[in-house]
Write a protein that holds these residues in place. Structure first.
Motif, PDB file in Angstrom:
ATOM      1  N   PHE A 185       0.858  -1.177   0.000  1.00 20.25           N
ATOM      2  CA  PHE A 185       0.000   0.000   0.000  1.00 20.25           C
ATOM      3  C   PHE A 185       0.897   1.231   0.000  1.00 20.25           C
ATOM      4  O   PHE A 185       2.110   1.138   0.209  1.00 20.25           O
ATOM      5  CB  PHE A 185      -0.900  -0.001   1.245  1.00 20.25           C
ATOM      6  CG  PHE A 185      -0.134   0.159   2.529  1.00 20.25           C
ATOM      7  CD1 PHE A 185      -0.020   1.398   3.133  1.00 20.25           C
ATOM      8  CD2 PHE A 185       0.505  -0.929   3.113  1.00 20.25           C
ATOM      9  CE1 PHE A 185       0.715   1.559   4.306  1.00 20.25           C
ATOM     10  CE2 PHE A 185       1.235  -0.778   4.291  1.00 20.25           C
ATOM     11  CZ  PHE A 185       1.334   0.473   4.873  1.00 20.25           C
ATOM     12  N   LYS A 186       0.298   2.374  -0.240  1.00 15.54           N
ATOM     13  CA  LYS A 186       1.043   3.637  -0.172  1.00 15.54           C
ATOM     14  C   LYS A 186       0.898   4.184   1.240  1.00 15.54           C
ATOM     15  O   LYS A 186      -0.215   4.427   1.718  1.00 15.54           O
ATOM     16  CB  LYS A 186       0.521   4.626  -1.209  1.00 15.54           C
ATOM     17  CG  LYS A 186       1.375   5.864  -1.343  1.00 15.54           C
ATOM     18  CD  LYS A 186       1.152   6.576  -2.675  1.00 15.54           C
ATOM     19  CE  LYS A 186       1.836   5.853  -3.822  1.00 15.54           C
ATOM     20  NZ  LYS A 186       1.774   6.609  -5.094  1.00 15.54           N
ATOM     21  N   ASP A 187       2.036   4.368   1.936  1.00 15.89           N
ATOM     22  CA  ASP A 187       1.967   4.765   3.335  1.00 15.89           C
ATOM     23  C   ASP A 187       1.720   6.261   3.495  1.00 15.89           C
ATOM     24  O   ASP A 187       1.564   6.997   2.512  1.00 15.89           O
ATOM     25  CB  ASP A 187       3.222   4.311   4.093  1.00 15.89           C
ATOM     26  CG  ASP A 187       4.492   5.062   3.699  1.00 15.89           C
ATOM     27  OD1 ASP A 187       4.414   6.109   3.017  1.00 15.89           O
ATOM     28  OD2 ASP A 187       5.590   4.593   4.080  1.00 15.89           O
ATOM     29  N   ASN A 188       1.663   6.709   4.745  1.00 17.05           N
ATOM     30  CA  ASN A 188       1.340   8.105   5.027  1.00 17.05           C
ATOM     31  C   ASN A 188       2.383   9.080   4.509  1.00 17.05           C
ATOM     32  O   ASN A 188       2.116  10.277   4.403  1.00 17.05           O
ATOM     33  CB  ASN A 188       1.149   8.305   6.536  1.00 17.05           C
ATOM     34  CG  ASN A 188      -0.091   7.594   7.058  1.00 17.05           C
ATOM     35  OD1 ASN A 188      -1.042   7.356   6.314  1.00 17.05           O
ATOM     36  ND2 ASN A 188      -0.094   7.245   8.336  1.00 17.05           N
ATOM     37  N   ASP A 189       3.575   8.568   4.193  1.00 18.51           N
ATOM     38  CA  ASP A 189       4.633   9.413   3.626  1.00 18.51           C
ATOM     39  C   ASP A 189       4.671   9.346   2.098  1.00 18.51           C
ATOM     40  O   ASP A 189       5.558   9.925   1.473  1.00 18.51           O
ATOM     41  CB  ASP A 189       5.989   8.995   4.196  1.00 18.51           C
ATOM     42  CG  ASP A 189       6.083   9.221   5.695  1.00 18.51           C
ATOM     43  OD1 ASP A 189       5.629  10.284   6.155  1.00 18.51           O
ATOM     44  OD2 ASP A 189       6.591   8.322   6.404  1.00 18.51           O
ATOM     45  N   GLY A 190       3.739   8.588   1.513  1.00 17.24           N
ATOM     46  CA  GLY A 190       3.676   8.490   0.059  1.00 17.24           C
ATOM     47  C   GLY A 190       4.576   7.444  -0.548  1.00 17.24           C
ATOM     48  O   GLY A 190       4.781   7.428  -1.770  1.00 17.24           O
ATOM     49  N   ASN A 191       5.115   6.526   0.278  1.00 19.52           N
ATOM     50  CA  ASN A 191       5.997   5.470  -0.207  1.00 19.52           C
ATOM     51  C   ASN A 191       5.254   4.143  -0.290  1.00 19.52           C
ATOM     52  O   ASN A 191       4.349   3.882   0.521  1.00 19.52           O
ATOM     53  CB  ASN A 191       7.192   5.302   0.743  1.00 19.52           C
ATOM     54  CG  ASN A 191       7.984   6.577   0.909  1.00 19.52           C
ATOM     55  OD1 ASN A 191       8.363   7.222  -0.062  1.00 19.52           O
ATOM     56  ND2 ASN A 191       8.260   6.952   2.157  1.00 19.52           N
ATOM     57  N   TRP A 192       5.652   3.297  -1.241  1.00 13.39           N
ATOM     58  CA  TRP A 192       5.106   1.949  -1.254  1.00 13.39           C
ATOM     59  C   TRP A 192       5.651   1.209  -0.049  1.00 13.39           C
ATOM     60  O   TRP A 192       6.849   1.258   0.248  1.00 13.39           O
ATOM     61  CB  TRP A 192       5.461   1.223  -2.550  1.00 13.39           C
ATOM     62  CG  TRP A 192       4.723   1.762  -3.718  1.00 13.39           C
ATOM     63  CD1 TRP A 192       5.228   2.448  -4.779  1.00 13.39           C
ATOM     64  CD2 TRP A 192       3.299   1.683  -3.929  1.00 13.39           C
ATOM     65  NE1 TRP A 192       4.216   2.809  -5.642  1.00 13.39           N
ATOM     66  CE2 TRP A 192       3.024   2.351  -5.146  1.00 13.39           C
ATOM     67  CE3 TRP A 192       2.249   1.125  -3.213  1.00 13.39           C
ATOM     68  CZ2 TRP A 192       1.731   2.471  -5.649  1.00 13.39           C
ATOM     69  CZ3 TRP A 192       0.961   1.239  -3.711  1.00 13.39           C
ATOM     70  CH2 TRP A 192       0.718   1.906  -4.920  1.00 13.39           C
ATOM     71  N   ALA A 193       4.766   0.536   0.673  1.00 12.36           N
ATOM     72  CA  ALA A 193       5.147  -0.138   1.906  1.00 12.36           C
ATOM     73  C   ALA A 193       4.484  -1.508   1.973  1.00 12.36           C
ATOM     74  O   ALA A 193       3.449  -1.750   1.347  1.00 12.36           O
ATOM     75  CB  ALA A 193       4.744   0.702   3.123  1.00 12.36           C
TER      76      ALA A 193
END
Length: 305
Positions: A264-272
């Motif tokens: 998913f895309k995390d709260n910082d905008g990174n794929w996680a």
């Protein structure tokens, strides 16, 4: 040996009298795997893991598929798993499953450079309150959200998974104390993008991507599992997402024969990474039956060639 492979399920799905759409999906997924293995010339049977009358030394391999009662019977399952592992091999391996069945594995993957949600572990028996644990998590990780997610380190189907607002922490203290007495728990930063964009599940066999689905929570919920009304959609991932998933499986202690990478895309905008599932994941063969053939060939090539 009488069998080359036993496909493992749980007792509810051996001969179910009630055929709900959910049960039909379970039966279809297992049948696709069973038939694909048979097409590879292997002697195959489907059994419940707790079948007391089955001789586990009579099969070369056992493949975990729909053993979805294990987390409700974990002590019983663990004893069986230890005993059966002395009589047969498992796919994926026992060592890999032991590592993956407990979500402490997320820390190992984070140490290997995989982006995961900010996660704070609270070990079984820890003397703390939920408020103290959340405060420590904020101090340690800098959680940005005022909402936390509490869930067990050994779980499935969103068992004991709670979305808790900071102002409601005291309302969950009793359940937290009961849970932490019985098992290790984890506190994670609530991920806004899972609610708005969903979670991607990517299937890989021997490290090669085959297909993906997008899981979206129902309005007003944050859990994407269909058990809670989530919906599943076709999805074509980008090369970046495929590379991320391959990085994840290659960071495991050994390359899994089959795996599902949830990202998913995390709260910082990174794929996680939400989870790496290499024990008994739903692999959505009904949306790509050819992937069952891919799994069967991977098993044949690794263990029978």
């Amino acid at each position: 040996m009488q069998f080359d492979v036993v496909v493992l399920t749980d007792h509810r799905y051996v001969a179910p009298e009630k055929r709900t759409p959910y049960v039909e999906n379970v039966l279809l997924e297992d049948r696709l795997v069973l038939e694909a293995l048979q097409e590879q010339g292997l002697r195959v049977i489907r059994k419940s893991w707790d079948d007391a009358g089955f001789d586990w030394s009579s099969t070369k391999l056992a493949v975990f598929r729909t053993t979805w009662d294990y987390f409700d019977r974990f002590d019983e399952f663990s004893k069986w798993f230890q005993s059966a592992s002395q009589q047969t091999q498992f796919v994926n391996s026992k060592e890999l499953i032991d590592w993956n069945i407990d979500k402490h594995y997320l820390k190992d993957l984070s140490d290997a450079g995989v982006t995961i949600p900010k996660t704070f572990f609270v070990e079984k028996g820890t003397q703390t309150t939920l408020k103290e644990a959340f405060t420590e998590a904020i101090d340690h990780f800098g959680f940005r959200a005022d909402i936390l997610v509490l869930k067990p380190c050994v779980s499935g189907a969103a068992r004991h998974t709670y979305k808790i607002k900071r102002e409601d922490i005291s309302n969950h203290e009793a359940v937290f104390q009961k849970l932490i007495f019985e098992e290790a728990m984890m506190i994670q930063e609530f991920q806004e993008n899972i609610v708005s964009e969903g979670e991607i599940s990517m299937m890989l066999f021997n490290g090669e991507f085959t297909h993906a689905v997008l899981k979206i929570a129902k309005p007003g919920d944050f859990r994407v599992q269909d058990d809670f009304g989530g919906s599943v959609h076709e999805y074509q991932p980008s090369e970046e997402q495929i590379s991320f998933a391959q990085k994840v499986v290659n960071a495991a202690p050994e390359l899994p024969v089959y795996a599902r990478v949830d990202l998913f895309k995390d709260n910082d905008g990174n794929w996680a990474l939400a989870e790496l599932e290499i024990f008994e994941p739903e692999l959505w063969f009904r949306r790509n039956p050819e992937a069952a053939q891919t799994l069967a060939k991977a098993i044949k090539n690794r263990f029978f060639e």
